[in-house]
Each structure stands twice: as structure tokens, then as C-alpha cells.
Motif scaffolding. Sequence first.
Motif, PDB file in Angstrom:
ATOM      1  N   UNK A 331     107.030  41.858  31.962  1.00 50.61           N
ATOM      2  CA  UNK A 331     107.732  42.917  31.257  1.00 50.61           C
ATOM      3  C   UNK A 331     109.021  42.393  30.623  1.00 50.61           C
ATOM      4  N   UNK A 332     109.677  41.456  31.305  1.00 52.30           N
ATOM      5  CA  UNK A 332     110.871  40.841  30.729  1.00 52.30           C
ATOM      6  C   UNK A 332     110.543  40.078  29.451  1.00 52.30           C
ATOM      7  N   UNK A 388     116.016  34.373  33.565  1.00 52.40           N
ATOM      8  CA  UNK A 388     115.343  35.171  34.593  1.00 52.40           C
ATOM      9  C   UNK A 388     114.450  34.311  35.480  1.00 52.40           C
ATOM     10  N   UNK A 389     114.108  33.075  35.034  1.00 53.35           N
ATOM     11  CA  UNK A 389     113.284  32.193  35.844  1.00 53.35           C
ATOM     12  C   UNK A 389     113.979  31.822  37.151  1.00 53.35           C
ATOM     13  N   UNK A 440     115.284  43.000  42.606  1.00 52.54           N
ATOM     14  CA  UNK A 440     116.129  44.051  42.023  1.00 52.54           C
ATOM     15  C   UNK A 440     116.866  43.527  40.793  1.00 52.54           C
ATOM     16  N   UNK A 441     117.312  42.265  40.831  1.00 52.58           N
ATOM     17  CA  UNK A 441     117.990  41.675  39.665  1.00 52.58           C
ATOM     18  C   UNK A 441     117.026  41.587  38.486  1.00 52.58           C
ATOM     19  N   UNK A 442     115.787  41.209  38.752  1.00 54.30           N
ATOM     20  CA  UNK A 442     114.788  41.147  37.677  1.00 54.30           C
ATOM     21  C   UNK A 442     114.539  42.525  37.073  1.00 54.30           C
ATOM     22  N   UNK A 443     114.435  43.560  37.913  1.00 53.10           N
ATOM     23  CA  UNK A 443     114.269  44.916  37.394  1.00 53.10           C
ATOM     24  C   UNK A 443     115.488  45.319  36.560  1.00 53.10           C
ATOM     25  N   UNK A 447     115.834  46.500  32.420  1.00 54.03           N
ATOM     26  CA  UNK A 447     116.584  47.637  31.876  1.00 54.03           C
ATOM     27  C   UNK A 447     117.591  47.157  30.832  1.00 54.03           C
ATOM     28  N   UNK A 448     118.287  46.056  31.133  1.00 53.39           N
ATOM     29  CA  UNK A 448     119.276  45.523  30.188  1.00 53.39           C
ATOM     30  C   UNK A 448     118.602  45.083  28.895  1.00 53.39           C
TER      31      UNK A 448
END
Length: 491
Positions: A331-332, A388-389, A440-443, A447-448
Motif C-alpha cells: 500500500x505504501x 519504509x524498508x 504502526x509506523x508503517x501504517x 496515512x502520510x
Amino acid sequence: MTVAQKKERAETTIREMGLRDAADTRIGGWVSKGISGGQKRRVSICMEILTRPKLLFLDEPTSGLDSAASYHVMSRIASLAQREGITVLTAIHQPSSEVFDLFHSLCLLSSGNTVYFGPANMTNEEIEDDHGDNEEGKTTASAAKATEILVKSYSSSTTCKEVTQRIAFINEKGSGELIKRRSQASFLTQSLVLIRRSFANMYRDLGYYWLRFAIYIALCLCVGTIYYDIGHDYGSIQARGSMLMFVAAFLTFMAIGGFPSFVEDMKIFGRERLNGHYGVVTFVIGNTVSSIPDLALISIVPGAIAYYLVGLQKSFQHFAYFALVLFVCMMLVESLMMMVASIVPDFLMGIITGAGIQGVMMLNGGFFRLPRDLPKPIWRYPMYYIAFHKYANQGFYKNEFLGLTFPNTQAGGPPTISGEEILRDIWQVEMGYSKWVDLAILFGMVIIYRILFLVIIKFAEKMKPKVKVFFSRLNRRATRVIDPPPAASLL
């Protein structure tokens, strides 16, 4: 209007526009059978008519059509406009006499000047009177002179005075009193319709949905057989890390395959946004939610193939976390490619841009170069924490290694090595927080990214007109520079 009424209205419009035989034909995509140019033009007109506009502008709807097709298209438009109570303004060049007779009012222009504006059936009479009463209107007169005569005659005619008075009346009353604003659907209805339509488009897209799903299955079979039953010896430590890195980096990298669909979505959004059908927030929500079933299917089915063939931790909780991280990473990447599509609409340039951004993130993910070995300016701070990796790799590693023990074959060391020691000393994972914080950081990054996508669209809407004006001024200046000055007299 009920759903049944809307469906009946759509079917009536399709039938009246002569598109019944092509009703089940898909336009565009890999399995398109194709339709004629006239049918494409009628489809685009139908899309606008279905929104029940009070005013419909058509720019050369008969361009490229023969006389028979032109009359067929225009007659259908005229009948629909009469039935729906729509005012149609059409720019048309050299219409046939049959097409000409379909118009009620006519505005003739020549070199930007109004030659006639009034009832279409009075055109010949008005122009013949004005042209014939003046000797300069004979065939020997030049076209420019004849146009000048007609413009002057129209400006002093009764029709021109009536039009001028009508315009003045509209300006005094204001458009708000003359045209009632069409009520729009609620925000929830708009979102649900967009979600349903976007999901249907994805589901029907062979390249975006099914081919990508098949490729993910093939890749996960490859991963599962290459790392099959990886075991728990010391050598499996490196193998597990490599396998998990491949999933976090290259499997998610495949999400750029949806870029062509994103570009098409942006084109459709641009047209419908200009027509005021829905807002930017509605579009972003619809695009985000509609992709969830596809990404969830890819995360669970191919993910399970790779996970259990390799022989990672067997509990359902561990697999669920693995699938969640894979889902969020894809999704990212889709969010990233949507941002690229909103800035770089060209297919090839967009793919290159998105792949380049992800390539940089992979290098900073903590596998190809361990975190403590990254050069601190730029690459460690801030790029390592932006990629994000980093969080995907750390989440995968914590999920897999914590709770396991491996035999230590290195000389002078203890007989066994724990998963926590592996994370801390070999992979240099930050152990101050749990794997759920990484998730949670990935989620949060999803959003960002989606908020940035929304901001980019909003910013582009405001900047595009300014950019067009800027480049048009540059073109005018360049034209003045390139045009040679008039030749000087030799005398």
C-alpha cells in the motif's frame, strides 16, 4: 431518483445514442475489441448527459466523421437535449445542410467578429439581404471586405440590439437567480460510488489485478522452493534475513505495475473534477479503499505460499504479522506511485521515477549496508529513517528471530545464539520497541503518503493555470524574437 430509475435512464440514453450494440464492449484495456470514432464520441457525450447538466458544451463533436455519421451523432444529441431539457452549445465547422437544420440558434464568426447571432432559420434571409443590398457584396469583392460589410450590418441590426439587451438583463439579475444550482450527492454517496467503480475497474483490469496476482504467486513459489525448509542451523540465519529482505523490498517493488492504471485514474479524475462531480478528498478515499481487497489477497495467498514453504515460525500470529507488513508495504508503494502519477503523468518517466525512489530506499533499508555502517550525513540521517524498508525489515526480523535459538558454529563463542542476540549484533536492529511499533509506523506512513497525495493534487489544481499562463507568455515572447523584422526599404 431511485437506482432503478437511474438504470432505466442510462439504458434509454444508450439506446437513443445508438450504442445498444456496443453496450457490453470494453473501451480501452488489454481485452478491448474497439469501437469506432463516432461511437467513442457518443460515449463521451453520454457520460456528460447522464449527469443531467443544464448546459453542455461540445467542441467539434463531428470532427473526423463523414456526413452520415455527423448527422447521426448530432440528431441523437438534439433529441436527447430536447428530452432532458439541456441547452447544448456546439462549435462546428462546415456542417451539412441536414446538420445545420438541427440548430435552433446560430452564431457565425469570422476572424473573431460576430457576423450573425440569432435564429438559425433566419440566417439566409438576413445575410442575403445585407449582402445583396450593397454593390460591394458582389462576387468581385474580396472575402475580407464582404466580412466587414456583414459585421457592420449585424452590429446595427435589431437582432444585435435584442442580444445586447438580454445580456444586460442577465448581468443585472446575476447568474444565481437565473440558474438553479444542481444538488450534489452526499459525501458518503460519492465515496461509495467511487469505491465501487474503482474496485470494478481494478477487478476487470487483467494487467493490474489478475496478471499481477499470478506473478506474485510465481515469485513466492520461487522464493519458497529456493529457501525450502530452511532449518535452524547457523547458516539459516543469513538465509532467513535474505528471504525476508527480498519480501520487504522486491515483492513490494512489484506494486509499481499498477502505475498505468493510476495514470488513467488521474485522467478520469481530472475530467470529472472539472465537471464538479466530486472532490479531491472523495477521490483519495475511493482510490485507497478500493485497492484494499486486491492487496489483501496478494498478501495472504502468495504470502502464505512463501512463508510456509520456507518454514518460518509456524504460529498463526507470526504469519498474520508477516502478511500485515507485506500488505502495508504494498500500500505504501501504491501511495508513492499515486503521488508520482499526479506529478509525472507520462508512463515511462513515472515508472523510472518511482523505481528510482524505491531503489534509494532499498539501499537505506539496513540490509545491503548495515545501519551502523551507513554514512551518517544524508544516508543514516535522515534517509535511513525516511525509508519504509527500515521498519519493514526490522518488523520482519523481530517477528521471525525473537523466540528462536540457533547453534553457534563460530570458534570461541557460546554453543548457542539467541534470536535477540542475532537481532542486536548481526542485523543491528533497534530493540528499544516491539515489532508492533514498526507496523504502526508503517501504517502511519501510509496515512502520510495519502495526505501528501491529496496535497499534491490540491496544489497542482492551483498551479496548473499559472504554469500555463507562464509558458504561454514565454511562447509569445519567443515568437516575437523568432519572427524576422520587416525588410527595410532599399531606397
